[in-house]
Enzyme design. Structure first.
Site, PDB file in Angstrom:
ATOM      1  N   ARG A  56       6.301  -5.610   1.624  1.00 30.10           N
ATOM      2  CA  ARG A  56       5.022  -5.055   2.126  1.00 30.10           C
ATOM      3  C   ARG A  56       4.388  -5.910   3.220  1.00 30.10           C
ATOM      4  NH1 ARG A  56       7.262  -1.956   0.020  1.00 30.10           N
ATOM      5  NH2 ARG A  56       6.836  -0.793  -1.857  1.00 30.10           N
ATOM      6  N   SER A  77      -1.086   2.389  -4.113  1.00 33.56           N
ATOM      7  CA  SER A  77      -1.294   1.221  -4.982  1.00 33.56           C
ATOM      8  C   SER A  77      -2.244   0.266  -4.288  1.00 33.56           C
ATOM      9  CB  SER A  77       0.037   0.505  -5.226  1.00 33.56           C
ATOM     10  OG  SER A  77       0.906   1.373  -5.901  1.00 33.56           O
ATOM     11  N   GLU A 136      -2.831  -4.735  -1.281  1.00 35.74           N
ATOM     12  CA  GLU A 136      -1.805  -4.138  -0.416  1.00 35.74           C
ATOM     13  C   GLU A 136      -2.506  -3.345   0.690  1.00 35.74           C
ATOM     14  OE1 GLU A 136       1.443  -2.188  -2.493  1.00 35.74           O
ATOM     15  OE2 GLU A 136       1.674  -0.769  -0.863  1.00 35.74           O
TER      16      GLU A 136
HETATM   17  C1  LIG Z   1      -1.035   8.834  -2.318  1.00 40.19           C
HETATM   18  C2  LIG Z   1      -0.477   7.615  -1.640  1.00 40.19           C
HETATM   19  C3  LIG Z   1       0.757   7.116  -2.016  1.00 40.19           C
HETATM   20  C4  LIG Z   1       1.293   5.992  -1.379  1.00 40.19           C
HETATM   21  N1  LIG Z   1       2.514   5.527  -1.761  1.00 40.19           N
HETATM   22  C5  LIG Z   1       3.051   4.461  -1.138  1.00 40.19           C
HETATM   23  C6  LIG Z   1       4.346   3.977  -1.510  1.00 40.19           C
HETATM   24  O1  LIG Z   1       5.016   4.526  -2.368  1.00 40.19           O
HETATM   25  N2  LIG Z   1       4.827   2.892  -0.842  1.00 40.19           N
HETATM   26  C7  LIG Z   1       4.114   2.268   0.133  1.00 40.19           C
HETATM   27  O2  LIG Z   1       4.627   1.286   0.708  1.00 40.19           O
HETATM   28  N3  LIG Z   1       2.899   2.696   0.507  1.00 40.19           N
HETATM   29  C8  LIG Z   1       2.339   3.773  -0.110  1.00 40.19           C
HETATM   30  N4  LIG Z   1       1.103   4.223   0.248  1.00 40.19           N
HETATM   31  C9  LIG Z   1       0.334   3.492   1.268  1.00 40.19           C
HETATM   32  C10 LIG Z   1       0.461   4.062   2.693  1.00 40.19           C
HETATM   33  O3  LIG Z   1       0.819   5.411   2.663  1.00 40.19           O
HETATM   34  C11 LIG Z   1       1.456   3.303   3.540  1.00 40.19           C
HETATM   35  O4  LIG Z   1       1.085   1.962   3.621  1.00 40.19           O
HETATM   36  C12 LIG Z   1       1.579   3.908   4.943  1.00 40.19           C
HETATM   37  O5  LIG Z   1       2.779   3.456   5.503  1.00 40.19           O
HETATM   38  C13 LIG Z   1       0.419   3.571   5.885  1.00 40.19           C
HETATM   39  O6  LIG Z   1       0.580   4.288   7.103  1.00 40.19           O
HETATM   40  P1  LIG Z   1      -0.670   4.832   7.927  1.00 40.19           P
HETATM   41  O7  LIG Z   1      -0.158   5.454   9.158  1.00 40.19           O
HETATM   42  O8  LIG Z   1      -1.522   5.677   7.062  1.00 40.19           O
HETATM   43  O9  LIG Z   1      -1.408   3.479   8.265  1.00 40.19           O
HETATM   44  P2  LIG Z   1      -2.979   3.217   8.324  1.00 40.19           P
HETATM   45  O10 LIG Z   1      -3.524   3.242   6.927  1.00 40.19           O
HETATM   46  O11 LIG Z   1      -3.633   4.081   9.312  1.00 40.19           O
HETATM   47  O12 LIG Z   1      -2.995   1.730   8.868  1.00 40.19           O
HETATM   48  C14 LIG Z   1      -2.492   0.665   8.064  1.00 40.19           C
HETATM   49  C15 LIG Z   1      -2.425  -0.591   8.947  1.00 40.19           C
HETATM   50  O13 LIG Z   1      -1.412  -0.420   9.924  1.00 40.19           O
HETATM   51  C16 LIG Z   1      -1.915  -0.724  11.205  1.00 40.19           C
HETATM   52  N5  LIG Z   1      -1.241   0.173  12.143  1.00 40.19           N
HETATM   53  C17 LIG Z   1      -0.988   1.478  11.980  1.00 40.19           C
HETATM   54  N6  LIG Z   1      -0.326   1.976  13.052  1.00 40.19           N
HETATM   55  C18 LIG Z   1      -0.162   0.948  13.902  1.00 40.19           C
HETATM   56  C19 LIG Z   1       0.461   0.833  15.198  1.00 40.19           C
HETATM   57  N7  LIG Z   1       1.046   1.869  15.804  1.00 40.19           N
HETATM   58  N8  LIG Z   1       0.454  -0.385  15.800  1.00 40.19           N
HETATM   59  C20 LIG Z   1      -0.121  -1.453  15.188  1.00 40.19           C
HETATM   60  N9  LIG Z   1      -0.725  -1.399  13.965  1.00 40.19           N
HETATM   61  C21 LIG Z   1      -0.735  -0.206  13.337  1.00 40.19           C
HETATM   62  C22 LIG Z   1      -3.411  -0.463  11.133  1.00 40.19           C
HETATM   63  O14 LIG Z   1      -4.115  -1.251  12.045  1.00 40.19           O
HETATM   64  C23 LIG Z   1      -3.724  -0.872   9.679  1.00 40.19           C
HETATM   65  O15 LIG Z   1      -4.003  -2.244   9.603  1.00 40.19           O
HETATM   66  C24 LIG Z   1       0.550   5.342  -0.357  1.00 40.19           C
HETATM   67  C25 LIG Z   1      -0.702   5.856   0.017  1.00 40.19           C
HETATM   68  C26 LIG Z   1      -1.213   6.976  -0.623  1.00 40.19           C
HETATM   69  C27 LIG Z   1      -2.542   7.520  -0.193  1.00 40.19           C
END
Ligand SMILES: Cc1cc2nc3c(=O)[nH]c(=O)nc-3n(C[C@H](O)[C@H](O)[C@H](O)COP(=O)(O)OP(=O)(O)OC[C@H]3O[C@@H](n4cnc5c(N)ncnc54)[C@H](O)[C@@H]3O)c2cc1C
Length: 318
Positions: free
Chosen positions: A173, A223, A313
Site C-alpha cells: 500500500r 479499509s 491507509e
Molecule cells: C468500497 C471500497 C473498497 C475498497 N477496496 C480496496 C481494496 O480492496 N484494496 C485497496 O487497495 N484499496 C481499496 N479501496 C481504496 C481505494 O479504492 C483505492 O485506494 C483506490 O486505488 C484509490 O483511487 P482513487 O482514484 O479513488 O484515489 P483518490 O482517493 O482520489 O486519491 C488517493 C491519493 O492518490 C493521489 N492521486 C490520485 N491520482 C493521482 C495522480 N494521477 N497523480 C498523483 N497522485 C494521485 C491523491 O492525491 C490522493 O493522495 C477501497 C475503497 C472503497 C470505497
C-alpha cells in the site's frame, strides 16, 4: 486577491463545490475553487499554471481513498477523472496495455478481460482510478496493481518521463508517489494470455464477494487502517498476537481493532459496523473531525493493548 488571481488564470474554475459529493466516504467541505480534468495533458497544464502563479493546489481522482477536511483550505482542488475509455487514453498492443491515470480502474480491468489478458482481474471491484491505485499500490486477493506494471509516465514538475516499476518503489500500500510531488499521467502494464470466460467469471465472483462487505452505496473509503507487517514488529509485541491470525506476513488491522472492541463504536455520524472492525462508515452527514477523533481513539487503544501504531491507509487531507 487569490480569488481574482485564480479566476484570471483559470477562467474554467468552478466555485464552491462540495467535495463530499466527489468522495465515496461522502465527507468533505466546500472547495473554494474546483477544476475537473479529464486527461493527463489537461492535468499537467493546470498544475503547471498553478505552480507558475504560486497557487496552492491539491489533486485527487476517484475520491475513494481520501478524507477531506470539513473546512477546505484556500487551495485549488483539482480532480482527475476520465468519464470513459476513448481512442487517446488507452492502447492495447499484444499483451501490453498503456492507459491514462484518470481512467477508472474498473475500465482497465474490463479492457484487459475483453482482450483475454490476465493479471488484473483480482482487483475487480476496487473503486477509483488507475492513478489512484498506483499511488497507493492498491491490491486485493493476493494481487497488487504493481504486480503487472512495467512503467509509469510521470510529470516531475519539469519533465514528463517514464519511470520503471523499480523506481516506483512499490511496497505494501505504498509507492514513491507518497513521497514525491509527482503527477501520475499514464501506466503501462504487461499481462499474459488468459481465457476470457474464466477471467470474466473470476471477476464476477470477486465482485459478488466484495459486495457483501461493501454493500453498494456504502459511504466509506475502503479499509481505514493498513494491516501491520510482521517484519516491522518487535518479538515482544509479536508474542501477544496469535500466530493463526497472521496472514501473508501481516497482522490484519481488523483483528487488532476487533480485539479492542472497535465494532459498533461511534463518533457522531461515523460508525464501525458489527461485521468488520476496520471499516469506518458514514451514515450520512458525517464530519471529517469525527473521523479523526474516532480513528485516534482506536489507534490509542491498539497502541495501549498491543504496542502497535496503526497507520491509516486512507489519505487524510489537511
Ligand atoms: C468500497 C471500497 C473498497 C475498497 N477496496 C480496496 C481494496 O480492496 N484494496 C485497496 O487497495 N484499496 C481499496 N479501496 C481504496 C481505494 O479504492 C483505492 O485506494 C483506490 O486505488 C484509490 O483511487 P482513487 O482514484 O479513488 O484515489 P483518490 O482517493 O482520489 O486519491 C488517493 C491519493 O492518490 C493521489 N492521486 C490520485 N491520482 C493521482 C495522480 N494521477 N497523480 C498523483 N497522485 C494521485 C491523491 O492525491 C490522493 O493522495 C477501497 C475503497 C472503497 C470505497
Amino acid at each position: 486577491m487569490i480569488d481574482k488571481l485564480i479566476r484570471n488564470v483559470f477562467p474554467e474554475v468552478e466555485k464552491k463545490v462540495s467535495l463530499a459529493a466527489f468522495t465515496t466516504f461522502g465527507i468533505g467541505g466546500v472547495a473554494p475553487w474546483f477544476i475537473l480534468v479529464e486527461d493527463a495533458e489537461q492535468l499537467v497544464q493546470v498544475v503547471q499554471k498553478a505552480r507558475t502563479q504560486k497557487i496552492p493546489y491539491y489533486i485527487f481522482a476517484g475520491g475513494s481513498n481520501v478524507v477531506f477536511p470539513d473546512k477546505i483550505p484556500k487551495k485549488l482542488i483539482i480532480c482527475l477523472r476520465a468519464s470513459r475509455l476513448n481512442k487517446i487514453n488507452h492502447e492495447v498492443k499484444a499483451n501490453r496495455i498503456e492507459i491514462e491515470a484518470g481512467v477508472p480502474l474498473s475500465l482497465l480491468i474490463s479492457l484487459s478481460i475483453r482482450n483475454s489478458l490476465q493479471g488484473l482481474e483480482s482487483l475487480s471491484g476496487i473503486p477509483g482510478t488507475v492513478g489512484g491505485a498506483i499511488y497507493g499500490n492498491a491490491g486485493a486477493y493476493g494481487q497488487s496493481i504493481s504486480d503487472k506494471l512495467e512503467a509509469v509516465l510521470i510529470w516531475d514538475g519539469k519533465n514528463t518521463r517514464w519511470v520503471t516499476k523499480e523506481e516506483c518503489q512499490f511496497t505494501y500500500r505504498s509507492s514513491i508517489f507518497k513521497k514525491k510531488d509527482w503527477l501520475i499521467l499514464s501506466a503501462r502494464f504487461i499481462l499474459f494470455a488468459g481465457d476470457k470466460k474464466e477471467l470474466q467469471q473470476k471477476s464476477r465472483q470477486i465482485i459478488a464477494i466484495r459486495n457483501k462487505k461493501y454493500v453498494p452505496g456504502i459511504k466509506c473509503p475502503g479499509s481505514f487502517f493498513k494491516n501491520v507487517l510482521v517484519k516491522n514488529v518487535s518479538k515482544v509485541v509479536l508474542k501477544n498476537i496469535p500466530p493463526e491470525k497472521i496472514i501473508e506476513g501481516k497482522i490484519p488491522a481488523g483483528f487488532l481493532l476487533e480485539s479492542i472492541g472497535a465494532k459498533n463504536s461511534r463518533q457522531g455520524q461515523i460508525f464501525i459496523p458489527d461485521f468488520h472492525g476496520n471499516l469506518l462508515i458514514n451514515e450520512g452527514g458525517g464530519r471529517a473531525s469525527d473521523v479523526v477523533k474516532l480513528a485516534s481513539r482506536l489507534q490509542k487503544k491498539v497502541k495501549d493493548k498491543f504496542g502497535i501504531n496503526l497507520e491509516a491507509e486512507v489519505q487524510i487531507v489537511n
